[in-house]
Design an enzyme around this catalytic site. Structure first.
Site, PDB file in Angstrom:
ATOM      1  N   GLY A 116     142.603  76.872  79.062  1.00  0.00           N
ATOM      2  CA  GLY A 116     143.058  78.393  78.753  1.00  0.00           C
ATOM      3  C   GLY A 116     144.289  78.544  77.954  1.00  0.00           C
TER       4      GLY A 116
ATOM      5  N   ALA B 118     138.648  71.724  77.066  1.00  0.00           N
ATOM      6  CA  ALA B 118     139.981  72.523  77.443  1.00  0.00           C
ATOM      7  C   ALA B 118     140.868  72.272  76.409  1.00  0.00           C
ATOM      8  CB  ALA B 118     140.211  72.598  78.975  1.00  0.00           C
ATOM      9  N   GLY B 119     141.668  73.588  75.983  1.00  0.00           N
ATOM     10  CA  GLY B 119     142.780  73.542  75.519  1.00  0.00           C
ATOM     11  C   GLY B 119     142.875  73.858  74.013  1.00  0.00           C
TER      12      GLY B 119
ATOM     13  N   ASN C  63     135.925  77.425  76.142  1.00  0.00           N
ATOM     14  CA  ASN C  63     135.388  78.694  76.438  1.00  0.00           C
ATOM     15  C   ASN C  63     136.520  79.787  75.966  1.00  0.00           C
ATOM     16  OD1 ASN C  63     134.769  80.972  78.021  1.00  0.00           O
ATOM     17  ND2 ASN C  63     134.498  79.684  79.965  1.00  0.00           N
ATOM     18  N   THR C  64     137.546  79.760  76.446  1.00  0.00           N
ATOM     19  CA  THR C  64     138.659  80.816  76.026  1.00  0.00           C
ATOM     20  C   THR C  64     138.966  80.930  74.790  1.00  0.00           C
ATOM     21  OG1 THR C  64     139.757  79.950  78.101  1.00  0.00           O
ATOM     22  CG2 THR C  64     140.946  81.636  76.723  1.00  0.00           C
TER      23      THR C  64
ATOM     24  N   LYS D   7     129.332  69.427  85.779  1.00  0.00           N
ATOM     25  CA  LYS D   7     130.855  69.224  85.379  1.00  0.00           C
ATOM     26  C   LYS D   7     131.922  69.268  86.487  1.00  0.00           C
ATOM     27  CE  LYS D   7     134.191  71.814  83.287  1.00  0.00           C
ATOM     28  NZ  LYS D   7     135.089  72.742  82.440  1.00  0.00           N
TER      29      LYS D   7
END
Lengths: 65, 265
Positions: free
Chosen positions: B168, B194-195, B216-217, B107
């Site tokens: 994040g 992301a986001g 992830n976050t 990635k």
């Protein structure tokens, strides 16, 4: 001899990279080693001798996104 | 709990010759402890999990490796180049990651700005080109710009990963039109990375028709990460199912659902 491992000066007995990993109690199967900016593949770890002043990076996988 | 997933007729997701059943991919960072991480990943149903390459802590190497808590035989480890600000650094991390011996997927992130963590697209294209030539399957984290996405496909990336919003941030899908356009124009899989902040974000993202989503976050920083991972799993499936079902057209005026004939005098 004095080498730089993961950015820190360390006094080690020396030998091959495989022996240095053993001295640091690191499992060669669980890490990847860079010696003076060149990746050393696992089968070659016992063929590369460490010299004073060498820079060694030992990395592995950590949590990340 | 039944989720009626068996009613969805869908192809599995194939990236770089590998086939995956789950369209949800998850990160392994920022968990309060490794036990929670392992349970959350289990609840997410993800097969692809991302990991980062970092220096071994020479004092406590065993505890710091994520592989101590995740079985690499059960999960497909997707290493990232997070934290790299130049093409050269990203290539160095990618080569180290491949040497770990799990796969040749990477990635690819080349970050251009510290505050927003938005990608440096010039560096990204440069690194992608070289890594593809070296045999890597490159999944390129990029912004939602169509032309960059097309160039990444041109240089041979196995997948293109436009962001929903900054890493994040939890702001959700800010530009559905651009992500939809990228999906429409590219031939390689498009994975939004992301986001995403909560389940509805994942659902809306998948409704755009993209091939998958990586987060992830949103899971790791939820109050109950395991429960949120489960919600994300359902939302990803729901969004995909809704996309495949094909939504009704939008109308600016109402249309009754009940018959207008047969009303009493």
């Amino acid at each position: 001899m004095d080498v730089v491992i993961n950015g820190e000066h360390k006094e080690i007995r020396g030998g091959t990279l495989l022996e240095v990993l053993a001295e640091l109690e690191l499992d060669p199967r669980a890490v990847v080693v860079e010696h003076n900016r060149k990746i050393v593949r696992r089968p070659a770890l016992n063929e590369v001798a460490v010299a004073s002043g060498d820079a060694i990076e030992v990395v592995h996988f950590v949590g990340g996104g | 709990m039944t989720t009626a997933v068996e009613t969805i007729r869908d192809e599995p997701l194939t990236i770089g010759g590998r086939t995956f059943q789950s369209r949800l991919m998850v990160g392994t960072g920022k968990y309060r402890d490794m036990d929670t991480m392992a349970h959350a990943i289990e609840a997410s149903g993800a097969e692809v999990v991302t990991v980062a390459v970092r220096r071994v802590n020479l004092d406590r190497s065993k505890e710091s490796s994520v592989l101590h808590f995740l079985d690499p035989k059960r999960f497909f480890l997707l290493a990232n180049t997070a934290g790299c600000y130049t093409a050269a650094d990203a290539m160095r991390y990618a080569r180290l990651a491949r040497e770990a011996g799990f796969n040749d997927f990477i990635k690819l992130e080349v970050i251009g700005d510290e505050e927003t963590l938005l990608p440096d697209v010039a560096g990204l294209l440069e690194a992608a080109k070289v890594l593809v030539q070296e045999g890597f399957k490159v999944l390129a984290y990029t912004n939602e710009d169509l032309v960059t996405a097309l160039r990444l496909e041109d240089v041979g990336c196995a997948a293109v990963m436009p962001l929903a919003s900054p890493i994040g941030s939890g702001l959700g899908l800010l530009n559905p039109f651009s992500v939809r356009t990228i999906k429409r124009r590219l031939h390689v899989p498009v994975i939004v990375d992301a986001g995403v902040g909560t389940a509805s974000d994942a659902c809306v993202t998948m409704e755009q028709g993209v091939d998958g989503i990586l987060m992830n976050t949103a899971i790791a920083a939820a109050q109950d990460p395991v429960a949120m991972a489960h919600a994300m799993r359902l939302a990803t499936i729901a969004g995909r199912a809704a996309y495949l079902a094909g939504r009704m057209p939008r109308r600016e005026v109402a249309m009754p659902s009940s018959p207008t004939k047969g009303m009493l005098d």
